[in-house]
Design an enzyme around this catalytic site. Sequence first.
Site, PDB file in Angstrom:
ATOM      1  N   ARG A 173       1.595   5.479  16.893  1.00 27.08           N
ATOM      2  CA  ARG A 173       1.865   6.826  16.375  1.00 27.08           C
ATOM      3  C   ARG A 173       1.191   7.887  17.233  1.00 27.08           C
ATOM      4  NH1 ARG A 173      -1.397   5.843  10.670  1.00 27.08           N
ATOM      5  NH2 ARG A 173      -3.353   5.324  11.641  1.00 27.08           N
ATOM      6  N   TYR A 209     -10.598  -3.412   4.057  1.00 24.24           N
ATOM      7  CA  TYR A 209     -10.069  -2.099   4.395  1.00 24.24           C
ATOM      8  C   TYR A 209     -10.332  -1.200   3.205  1.00 24.24           C
ATOM      9  CZ  TYR A 209      -7.384   1.846   5.742  1.00 24.24           C
ATOM     10  OH  TYR A 209      -7.045   3.139   6.066  1.00 24.24           O
ATOM     11  N   ARG A 220      -8.381  -5.883  14.064  1.00 24.62           N
ATOM     12  CA  ARG A 220      -7.537  -5.146  15.010  1.00 24.62           C
ATOM     13  C   ARG A 220      -8.339  -3.955  15.503  1.00 24.62           C
ATOM     14  NH1 ARG A 220      -3.625  -7.316  17.520  1.00 24.62           N
ATOM     15  NH2 ARG A 220      -2.347  -5.424  17.615  1.00 24.62           N
ATOM     16  N   GLU A 265      -1.972   6.341  19.590  1.00 23.96           N
ATOM     17  CA  GLU A 265      -2.741   5.183  19.127  1.00 23.96           C
ATOM     18  C   GLU A 265      -2.113   3.887  19.617  1.00 23.96           C
ATOM     19  OE1 GLU A 265      -3.519   5.204  14.920  1.00 23.96           O
ATOM     20  OE2 GLU A 265      -4.100   7.315  14.955  1.00 23.96           O
ATOM     21  N   ARG A 315       0.823  -1.212   0.000  1.00 26.17           N
ATOM     22  CA  ARG A 315       0.000   0.000   0.000  1.00 26.17           C
ATOM     23  C   ARG A 315       0.858   1.263   0.000  1.00 26.17           C
ATOM     24  NH1 ARG A 315      -4.135  -1.774   4.064  1.00 26.17           N
ATOM     25  NH2 ARG A 315      -3.312  -0.465   5.720  1.00 26.17           N
ATOM     26  N   ASP A 350     -10.574   2.707   1.812  1.00 31.82           N
ATOM     27  CA  ASP A 350     -10.406   4.139   2.020  1.00 31.82           C
ATOM     28  C   ASP A 350     -11.729   4.831   1.702  1.00 31.82           C
ATOM     29  OD1 ASP A 350      -7.809   4.619   2.983  1.00 31.82           O
ATOM     30  OD2 ASP A 350      -6.946   4.235   1.001  1.00 31.82           O
ATOM     31  N   ARG A 397       9.792   5.268  -3.457  1.00 31.41           N
ATOM     32  CA  ARG A 397      10.252   6.127  -4.552  1.00 31.41           C
ATOM     33  C   ARG A 397      11.747   6.370  -4.461  1.00 31.41           C
ATOM     34  NH1 ARG A 397       6.269   9.935  -2.400  1.00 31.41           N
ATOM     35  NH2 ARG A 397       4.279   9.368  -3.343  1.00 31.41           N
TER      36      ARG A 397
HETATM   37  P1  FAD Z   1     -18.136   3.184   9.376  1.00 31.00           P
HETATM   38  O1  FAD Z   1     -17.583   4.541   9.380  1.00 31.00           O
HETATM   39  O2  FAD Z   1     -17.566   2.206  10.309  1.00 31.00           O
HETATM   40  O3  FAD Z   1     -19.699   3.301   9.656  1.00 31.00           O
HETATM   41  C1  FAD Z   1     -20.502   2.201  10.046  1.00 31.00           C
HETATM   42  C2  FAD Z   1     -21.481   2.703  11.091  1.00 31.00           C
HETATM   43  O4  FAD Z   1     -22.405   1.652  11.390  1.00 31.00           O
HETATM   44  C3  FAD Z   1     -20.795   3.057  12.423  1.00 31.00           C
HETATM   45  O5  FAD Z   1     -21.149   4.372  12.782  1.00 31.00           O
HETATM   46  C4  FAD Z   1     -21.357   2.032  13.391  1.00 31.00           C
HETATM   47  O6  FAD Z   1     -21.526   2.547  14.691  1.00 31.00           O
HETATM   48  C5  FAD Z   1     -22.705   1.702  12.761  1.00 31.00           C
HETATM   49  N1  FAD Z   1     -23.228   0.393  13.139  1.00 31.00           N
HETATM   50  C6  FAD Z   1     -22.590  -0.792  13.120  1.00 31.00           C
HETATM   51  N2  FAD Z   1     -23.402  -1.780  13.546  1.00 31.00           N
HETATM   52  C7  FAD Z   1     -24.597  -1.199  13.853  1.00 31.00           C
HETATM   53  C8  FAD Z   1     -25.828  -1.688  14.352  1.00 31.00           C
HETATM   54  N3  FAD Z   1     -26.006  -2.979  14.656  1.00 31.00           N
HETATM   55  N4  FAD Z   1     -26.836  -0.808  14.538  1.00 31.00           N
HETATM   56  C9  FAD Z   1     -26.689   0.523  14.267  1.00 31.00           C
HETATM   57  N5  FAD Z   1     -25.537   1.041  13.786  1.00 31.00           N
HETATM   58  C10 FAD Z   1     -24.503   0.193  13.581  1.00 31.00           C
HETATM   59  N6  FAD Z   1      -9.716   6.337   4.777  1.00 31.00           N
HETATM   60  C11 FAD Z   1      -9.146   7.277   3.998  1.00 31.00           C
HETATM   61  O7  FAD Z   1      -9.581   7.489   2.856  1.00 31.00           O
HETATM   62  N7  FAD Z   1      -8.090   8.023   4.464  1.00 31.00           N
HETATM   63  C12 FAD Z   1      -7.564   7.845   5.703  1.00 31.00           C
HETATM   64  O8  FAD Z   1      -6.613   8.543   6.081  1.00 31.00           O
HETATM   65  C13 FAD Z   1      -8.151   6.849   6.551  1.00 31.00           C
HETATM   66  N8  FAD Z   1      -7.663   6.639   7.777  1.00 31.00           N
HETATM   67  C14 FAD Z   1      -8.219   5.667   8.557  1.00 31.00           C
HETATM   68  C15 FAD Z   1      -7.696   5.462   9.818  1.00 31.00           C
HETATM   69  C16 FAD Z   1      -8.235   4.476  10.637  1.00 31.00           C
HETATM   70  C17 FAD Z   1      -7.665   4.263  12.029  1.00 31.00           C
HETATM   71  C18 FAD Z   1      -9.296   3.668  10.149  1.00 31.00           C
HETATM   72  C19 FAD Z   1      -9.851   2.554  10.986  1.00 31.00           C
HETATM   73  C20 FAD Z   1      -9.829   3.891   8.896  1.00 31.00           C
HETATM   74  C21 FAD Z   1      -9.304   4.888   8.083  1.00 31.00           C
HETATM   75  N9  FAD Z   1      -9.833   5.155   6.824  1.00 31.00           N
HETATM   76  C22 FAD Z   1      -9.252   6.109   6.030  1.00 31.00           C
HETATM   77  C23 FAD Z   1     -11.018   4.413   6.317  1.00 31.00           C
HETATM   78  C24 FAD Z   1     -12.363   5.128   6.631  1.00 31.00           C
HETATM   79  O9  FAD Z   1     -12.509   5.235   8.026  1.00 31.00           O
HETATM   80  C25 FAD Z   1     -13.505   4.314   6.034  1.00 31.00           C
HETATM   81  O10 FAD Z   1     -13.362   4.265   4.637  1.00 31.00           O
HETATM   82  C26 FAD Z   1     -14.918   4.842   6.331  1.00 31.00           C
HETATM   83  O11 FAD Z   1     -15.094   5.278   7.628  1.00 31.00           O
HETATM   84  C27 FAD Z   1     -15.900   3.718   6.074  1.00 31.00           C
HETATM   85  O12 FAD Z   1     -17.239   4.148   6.179  1.00 31.00           O
HETATM   86  P2  FAD Z   1     -18.363   3.071   6.464  1.00 31.00           P
HETATM   87  O13 FAD Z   1     -19.656   3.821   6.426  1.00 31.00           O
HETATM   88  O14 FAD Z   1     -18.220   1.900   5.596  1.00 31.00           O
HETATM   89  O15 FAD Z   1     -18.064   2.508   7.942  1.00 31.00           O
HETATM   90  N1  UDP Z   2       4.286   0.674   7.949  1.00 33.18           N
HETATM   91  C1  UDP Z   2       5.492   0.514   8.577  1.00 33.18           C
HETATM   92  N2  UDP Z   2       6.095   1.606   9.149  1.00 33.18           N
HETATM   93  C2  UDP Z   2       5.541   2.836   9.115  1.00 33.18           C
HETATM   94  C3  UDP Z   2       4.299   2.999   8.453  1.00 33.18           C
HETATM   95  C4  UDP Z   2       3.693   1.898   7.881  1.00 33.18           C
HETATM   96  O1  UDP Z   2       6.006  -0.576   8.641  1.00 33.18           O
HETATM   97  O2  UDP Z   2       6.132   3.784   9.668  1.00 33.18           O
HETATM   98  C5  UDP Z   2       3.631  -0.526   7.357  1.00 33.18           C
HETATM   99  C6  UDP Z   2       2.749  -1.245   8.374  1.00 33.18           C
HETATM  100  O3  UDP Z   2       2.847  -2.628   8.124  1.00 33.18           O
HETATM  101  C7  UDP Z   2       1.369  -0.750   8.032  1.00 33.18           C
HETATM  102  C8  UDP Z   2       1.457  -0.640   6.521  1.00 33.18           C
HETATM  103  O4  UDP Z   2       2.799  -0.189   6.285  1.00 33.18           O
HETATM  104  O5  UDP Z   2       0.375  -1.654   8.432  1.00 33.18           O
HETATM  105  C9  UDP Z   2       0.458   0.297   5.905  1.00 33.18           C
HETATM  106  O6  UDP Z   2       0.637   1.577   6.448  1.00 33.18           O
HETATM  107  P1  UDP Z   2      -0.494   2.649   6.463  1.00 33.18           P
HETATM  108  O7  UDP Z   2       0.074   3.947   6.867  1.00 33.18           O
HETATM  109  O8  UDP Z   2      -1.288   2.554   5.203  1.00 33.18           O
HETATM  110  O9  UDP Z   2      -1.392   2.143   7.664  1.00 33.18           O
HETATM  111  P2  UDP Z   2      -2.737   2.775   8.222  1.00 33.18           P
HETATM  112  O10 UDP Z   2      -2.705   4.254   7.983  1.00 33.18           O
HETATM  113  O11 UDP Z   2      -3.786   2.076   7.466  1.00 33.18           O
HETATM  114  O12 UDP Z   2      -2.694   2.446   9.646  1.00 33.18           O
END
Ligand code: FAD
Ligand code: UDP
Length: 365
Positions: A279, A347, A248, A299, A171, A349, A175
Amino acid sequence: MKYDYMIVGAGLFGAVFAHEAKKKGKNCLVVEKRGHIAGNIYTEEIHGIQVHRYGAHIFHTSDKRIWEYVNQFAEFNQYINSPIARYRDELYNLPFNMNTFSKMWGIVTPEEAQKIIADQIADLHITEPRNLEEQALSLVGRDVYEKLIKGYTEKQWGRDCRDLPAFIIKRLPLRFTYDNNYFNDRYQGIPIGGYTRIVEKLLEGAEVRLNTDYLANRAELDGLADKVIYTGMIDQFYDYCLGVLEYRSVRFETQELEQENYQGNAVVNYTEREVPYTRIIEHKHFEFGKQPTTIISREYSSEWKKGDEPYYPVNNEKNDSLYGEYRAKAKSESRVIFGGRLGSYRYYDMDKVIASALELCEREL
Ligand code: FAD
Ligand code: UDP
């Protein structure tokens, strides 16, 4: 029936569907078990700083149509994600690029970097990387792997790098240019005013019930709508009857500090094993904030158990095969459509979530 659709989950997927359904004259009820909308992209304003409550979210995409779609609901700033990796007292630029290699080895040219990497892995004879360790070694060599990848990845995933799939590391861009942009995408930024406002706009015109768990109130709710769009966990929908999918989880320890600038960057990764968190996010730097105080989140990654928030699906062979079984069951449902990152055990985005919601709208509406 009172509603055409009941949407379970007020996250991005559910909200895009609700918005498009409304445009087609459909009547939607959105039920959300949390006390707020927006799912994991929820941002909350504290002292003028947009705090990303469920982890840092940077919008990035190469899909012009999705970029234009999301820009209807917010103006985006010019933020470019450039995390710093901290290994003990050494700081490196991410993603892995000439700045990283130059700092690591005191070299200047791409040719020198490529030669060092080749020398470090010459005796390993990796042709087809079978796991994350082999993939990382073959891309960046032993030094970068040991200092910037091994510890971080094992904290993040709670598993040995040899037991993790290679694709996780693919992912990240690699570069041989001096370029610290974490993404290769054409469009990138942070919505001015936060993500919650985008979801508020998407949900205009739909009825939203917060603090309502669909699965706990199914008998009553199922009588209200013709169809259900379900964005919760697919295995929980079926009461885990075929087994439990692994995730996780992450614990965010958020702190307000009486200083203007704590770490000088939005994202600093702590890549050594001994530091317990992965981080630290300093939220104001996503928006170039100048407030007198600052807010940071550490985190901590952990194995998900029932009752925790699920964050990252563990897409190994065992879980993907179990998901396949649930998926087959889901396909035979006539009234329920599964979507979003939990409903698809992927997963995703944000741009991919919007694209997949819009695809569903095209098929369904
Ligand atoms: P969710 O946002 O999880 O929404 C699902 C909703 O359903 C939740 O509010 C939950 O409470 C509700 N729900 C579940 N079960 C029930 C139930 N039984 N009854 C009622 N409600 C319920 N994407 C990016 O593009 N850029 C990023 O930098 C990025 N960073 C991320 C960092 C982290 C730590 C994580 C975990 C994800 C990240 N993502 C990022 C991904 C992004 O969060 C998701 O793409 C997006 O939130 C997904 O939307 P969703 O609606 O599918 O799920
Ligand atoms: N990763 C790493 N070192 C870093 C950042 C990322 O080894 O400093 C690896 C790690 O395995 C991670 C993966 O690259 O799970 C993807 O990183 P990303 O930043 O996409 O993770 P996220 O933002 O989804 O937590």
